[in-house]
Design a protein around this motif. Structure first.
Motif, PDB file in Angstrom:
ATOM      1  N   ARG A 183       0.825  -1.209   0.000  1.00  0.00           N
ATOM      2  CA  ARG A 183       0.000   0.000   0.000  1.00  0.00           C
ATOM      3  C   ARG A 183       0.861   1.262   0.000  1.00  0.00           C
ATOM      4  O   ARG A 183       0.509   2.273  -0.593  1.00  0.00           O
ATOM      5  CB  ARG A 183      -0.927  -0.008   1.214  1.00  0.00           C
ATOM      6  CG  ARG A 183      -1.973   1.088   1.182  1.00  0.00           C
ATOM      7  CD  ARG A 183      -2.950   1.042   2.351  1.00  0.00           C
ATOM      8  NE  ARG A 183      -3.249  -0.290   2.833  1.00  0.00           N
ATOM      9  CZ  ARG A 183      -3.290  -0.635   4.127  1.00  0.00           C
ATOM     10  NH1 ARG A 183      -3.083   0.271   5.066  1.00  0.00           N
ATOM     11  NH2 ARG A 183      -3.561  -1.866   4.496  1.00  0.00           N
ATOM     12  N   TYR A 184       2.021   1.193   0.668  1.00  0.00           N
ATOM     13  CA  TYR A 184       2.915   2.344   0.716  1.00  0.00           C
ATOM     14  C   TYR A 184       3.934   2.351  -0.423  1.00  0.00           C
ATOM     15  O   TYR A 184       4.853   3.170  -0.440  1.00  0.00           O
ATOM     16  CB  TYR A 184       3.632   2.415   2.068  1.00  0.00           C
ATOM     17  CG  TYR A 184       2.732   2.962   3.155  1.00  0.00           C
ATOM     18  CD1 TYR A 184       2.550   4.333   3.306  1.00  0.00           C
ATOM     19  CD2 TYR A 184       2.045   2.105   4.009  1.00  0.00           C
ATOM     20  CE1 TYR A 184       1.717   4.838   4.284  1.00  0.00           C
ATOM     21  CE2 TYR A 184       1.198   2.603   4.994  1.00  0.00           C
ATOM     22  CZ  TYR A 184       1.038   3.970   5.118  1.00  0.00           C
ATOM     23  OH  TYR A 184       0.204   4.465   6.089  1.00  0.00           O
ATOM     24  N   GLY A 185       3.783   1.454  -1.371  1.00  0.00           N
ATOM     25  CA  GLY A 185       4.638   1.447  -2.551  1.00  0.00           C
ATOM     26  C   GLY A 185       6.000   0.824  -2.368  1.00  0.00           C
ATOM     27  O   GLY A 185       6.895   1.027  -3.182  1.00  0.00           O
ATOM     28  N   VAL A 186       6.179   0.034  -1.314  1.00  0.00           N
ATOM     29  CA  VAL A 186       7.464  -0.624  -1.077  1.00  0.00           C
ATOM     30  C   VAL A 186       7.520  -1.898  -1.924  1.00  0.00           C
ATOM     31  O   VAL A 186       6.604  -2.723  -1.899  1.00  0.00           O
ATOM     32  CB  VAL A 186       7.635  -0.980   0.422  1.00  0.00           C
ATOM     33  CG1 VAL A 186       8.921  -1.756   0.644  1.00  0.00           C
ATOM     34  CG2 VAL A 186       7.604   0.286   1.268  1.00  0.00           C
ATOM     35  N   SER A 187       8.594  -2.053  -2.690  1.00  0.00           N
ATOM     36  CA  SER A 187       8.765  -3.242  -3.529  1.00  0.00           C
ATOM     37  C   SER A 187       9.006  -4.461  -2.650  1.00  0.00           C
ATOM     38  O   SER A 187       9.793  -4.419  -1.701  1.00  0.00           O
ATOM     39  CB  SER A 187       9.951  -3.059  -4.474  1.00  0.00           C
ATOM     40  OG  SER A 187      10.238  -4.275  -5.123  1.00  0.00           O
ATOM     41  N   LEU A 188       8.355  -5.557  -2.990  1.00  0.00           N
ATOM     42  CA  LEU A 188       8.546  -6.808  -2.250  1.00  0.00           C
ATOM     43  C   LEU A 188       9.395  -7.803  -3.032  1.00  0.00           C
ATOM     44  O   LEU A 188       9.455  -8.983  -2.698  1.00  0.00           O
ATOM     45  CB  LEU A 188       7.182  -7.437  -1.924  1.00  0.00           C
ATOM     46  CG  LEU A 188       6.245  -6.579  -1.075  1.00  0.00           C
ATOM     47  CD1 LEU A 188       4.933  -7.316  -0.830  1.00  0.00           C
ATOM     48  CD2 LEU A 188       6.890  -6.192   0.228  1.00  0.00           C
ATOM     49  N   ASP A 189      10.081  -7.311  -4.069  1.00  0.00           N
ATOM     50  CA  ASP A 189      10.872  -8.197  -4.926  1.00  0.00           C
ATOM     51  C   ASP A 189      11.912  -8.995  -4.148  1.00  0.00           C
ATOM     52  O   ASP A 189      12.120 -10.174  -4.415  1.00  0.00           O
ATOM     53  CB  ASP A 189      11.571  -7.401  -6.028  1.00  0.00           C
ATOM     54  CG  ASP A 189      10.585  -6.838  -7.042  1.00  0.00           C
ATOM     55  OD1 ASP A 189       9.428  -7.319  -7.082  1.00  0.00           O
ATOM     56  OD2 ASP A 189      10.969  -5.910  -7.785  1.00  0.00           O
ATOM     57  N   ASN A 190      12.580  -8.386  -3.200  1.00  0.00           N
ATOM     58  CA  ASN A 190      13.620  -9.075  -2.427  1.00  0.00           C
ATOM     59  C   ASN A 190      13.260  -9.135  -0.943  1.00  0.00           C
ATOM     60  O   ASN A 190      14.134  -9.261  -0.101  1.00  0.00           O
ATOM     61  CB  ASN A 190      14.964  -8.368  -2.611  1.00  0.00           C
ATOM     62  CG  ASN A 190      15.437  -8.446  -4.034  1.00  0.00           C
ATOM     63  OD1 ASN A 190      15.481  -9.527  -4.613  1.00  0.00           O
ATOM     64  ND2 ASN A 190      15.765  -7.316  -4.618  1.00  0.00           N
ATOM     65  N   PHE A 191      11.992  -9.083  -0.640  1.00  0.00           N
ATOM     66  CA  PHE A 191      11.510  -9.043   0.737  1.00  0.00           C
ATOM     67  C   PHE A 191      11.409 -10.460   1.302  1.00  0.00           C
ATOM     68  O   PHE A 191      10.798 -11.329   0.715  1.00  0.00           O
ATOM     69  CB  PHE A 191      10.129  -8.373   0.768  1.00  0.00           C
ATOM     70  CG  PHE A 191       9.481  -8.368   2.118  1.00  0.00           C
ATOM     71  CD1 PHE A 191       8.470  -9.262   2.416  1.00  0.00           C
ATOM     72  CD2 PHE A 191       9.868  -7.461   3.084  1.00  0.00           C
ATOM     73  CE1 PHE A 191       7.856  -9.252   3.656  1.00  0.00           C
ATOM     74  CE2 PHE A 191       9.260  -7.442   4.324  1.00  0.00           C
ATOM     75  CZ  PHE A 191       8.253  -8.337   4.608  1.00  0.00           C
ATOM     76  N   VAL A 192      12.045 -10.673   2.455  1.00  0.00           N
ATOM     77  CA  VAL A 192      11.943 -11.947   3.169  1.00  0.00           C
ATOM     78  C   VAL A 192      11.795 -11.606   4.644  1.00  0.00           C
ATOM     79  O   VAL A 192      12.520 -10.764   5.174  1.00  0.00           O
ATOM     80  CB  VAL A 192      13.193 -12.830   2.978  1.00  0.00           C
ATOM     81  CG1 VAL A 192      13.059 -14.133   3.754  1.00  0.00           C
ATOM     82  CG2 VAL A 192      13.441 -13.117   1.514  1.00  0.00           C
ATOM     83  N   ILE A 193      10.843 -12.240   5.322  1.00  0.00           N
ATOM     84  CA  ILE A 193      10.676 -12.029   6.755  1.00  0.00           C
ATOM     85  C   ILE A 193      10.847 -13.382   7.442  1.00  0.00           C
ATOM     86  O   ILE A 193      10.351 -14.396   6.968  1.00  0.00           O
ATOM     87  CB  ILE A 193       9.307 -11.386   7.078  1.00  0.00           C
ATOM     88  CG1 ILE A 193       9.214 -11.008   8.557  1.00  0.00           C
ATOM     89  CG2 ILE A 193       8.163 -12.257   6.643  1.00  0.00           C
ATOM     90  CD1 ILE A 193       8.010 -10.140   8.885  1.00  0.00           C
ATOM     91  N   HIS A 194      11.595 -13.387   8.532  1.00  0.00           N
ATOM     92  CA  HIS A 194      11.880 -14.610   9.278  1.00  0.00           C
ATOM     93  C   HIS A 194      11.156 -14.557  10.616  1.00  0.00           C
ATOM     94  O   HIS A 194      11.067 -13.504  11.226  1.00  0.00           O
ATOM     95  CB  HIS A 194      13.382 -14.748   9.540  1.00  0.00           C
ATOM     96  CG  HIS A 194      14.197 -14.768   8.299  1.00  0.00           C
ATOM     97  ND1 HIS A 194      14.408 -15.910   7.579  1.00  0.00           N
ATOM     98  CD2 HIS A 194      14.837 -13.774   7.650  1.00  0.00           C
ATOM     99  CE1 HIS A 194      15.162 -15.631   6.523  1.00  0.00           C
ATOM    100  NE2 HIS A 194      15.441 -14.335   6.551  1.00  0.00           N
ATOM    101  N   ASP A 195      10.702 -15.704  11.083  1.00  0.00           N
ATOM    102  CA  ASP A 195       9.974 -15.722  12.361  1.00  0.00           C
ATOM    103  C   ASP A 195      10.786 -16.297  13.504  1.00  0.00           C
ATOM    104  O   ASP A 195      10.248 -16.618  14.540  1.00  0.00           O
ATOM    105  CB  ASP A 195       8.660 -16.484  12.226  1.00  0.00           C
ATOM    106  CG  ASP A 195       8.856 -17.980  12.229  1.00  0.00           C
ATOM    107  OD1 ASP A 195       9.969 -18.442  11.955  1.00  0.00           O
ATOM    108  OD2 ASP A 195       7.891 -18.694  12.519  1.00  0.00           O
ATOM    109  N   GLY A 196      12.080 -16.423  13.334  1.00  0.00           N
ATOM    110  CA  GLY A 196      12.905 -16.988  14.397  1.00  0.00           C
ATOM    111  C   GLY A 196      13.119 -18.478  14.215  1.00  0.00           C
ATOM    112  O   GLY A 196      13.920 -19.078  14.900  1.00  0.00           O
ATOM    113  N   GLU A 197      12.389 -19.077  13.301  1.00  0.00           N
ATOM    114  CA  GLU A 197      12.560 -20.499  13.015  1.00  0.00           C
ATOM    115  C   GLU A 197      13.296 -20.681  11.695  1.00  0.00           C
ATOM    116  O   GLU A 197      13.148 -21.687  11.028  1.00  0.00           O
ATOM    117  CB  GLU A 197      11.199 -21.190  12.967  1.00  0.00           C
ATOM    118  CG  GLU A 197      10.481 -21.161  14.293  1.00  0.00           C
ATOM    119  CD  GLU A 197       9.190 -21.959  14.267  1.00  0.00           C
ATOM    120  OE1 GLU A 197       9.084 -22.899  13.470  1.00  0.00           O
ATOM    121  OE2 GLU A 197       8.305 -21.624  15.051  1.00  0.00           O
TER     122      GLU A 197
END
Length: 104
Positions: free
Chosen positions: A80-94
């Motif tokens: 929504r804020y226009g941030v590219s998710l092309d190289n986006f990775v989120i980790h949950d600690g696992e």
């Protein structure tokens, strides 16, 4: 008591009561301002608080209180804020077990 329960006990108070219809009304009361909780989380790198906040974000957006529900909300807001998710990775600690959520 699990990790999430310990974090909730430190930062959140839950109050429940029965409604006339027989349903259960539950209120979530933050013991501190959200900014105080986030500041503590960032200062001490508190991954348990981070995951709890992610799950609470998912609930607030009407999604399941899961890692997947929370990361879906994060992706929606970033998009929504226009941030590219092309190289986006989120980790949950696992991450050691290979559990990640990729953008897109």
């Amino acid at each position: 008591m699990g990790i999430t329960e310990r974090v909730l006990a430190r930062h959140v108070e839950l109050r429940s009561r029965r409604c006339r219809s027989g349903g259960l009304l539950t209120c979530v009361i933050l013991r501190d301002k959200l900014s105080v909780i986030v500041k503590h989380m960032l200062k001490v790198s508190d991954n348990d608080s981070a995951e709890t906040l992610l799950r609470m974000t998912a609930l607030a957006a009407g999604r399941p209180a899961t890692f997947e529900g929370g990361t879906a909300v994060v992706r929606e807001v970033l998009t929504r804020y226009g941030v590219s998710l092309d190289n986006f990775v989120i980790h949950d600690g696992e991450v050691r077990r290979g559990r990640t959520a990729r953008g897109g």
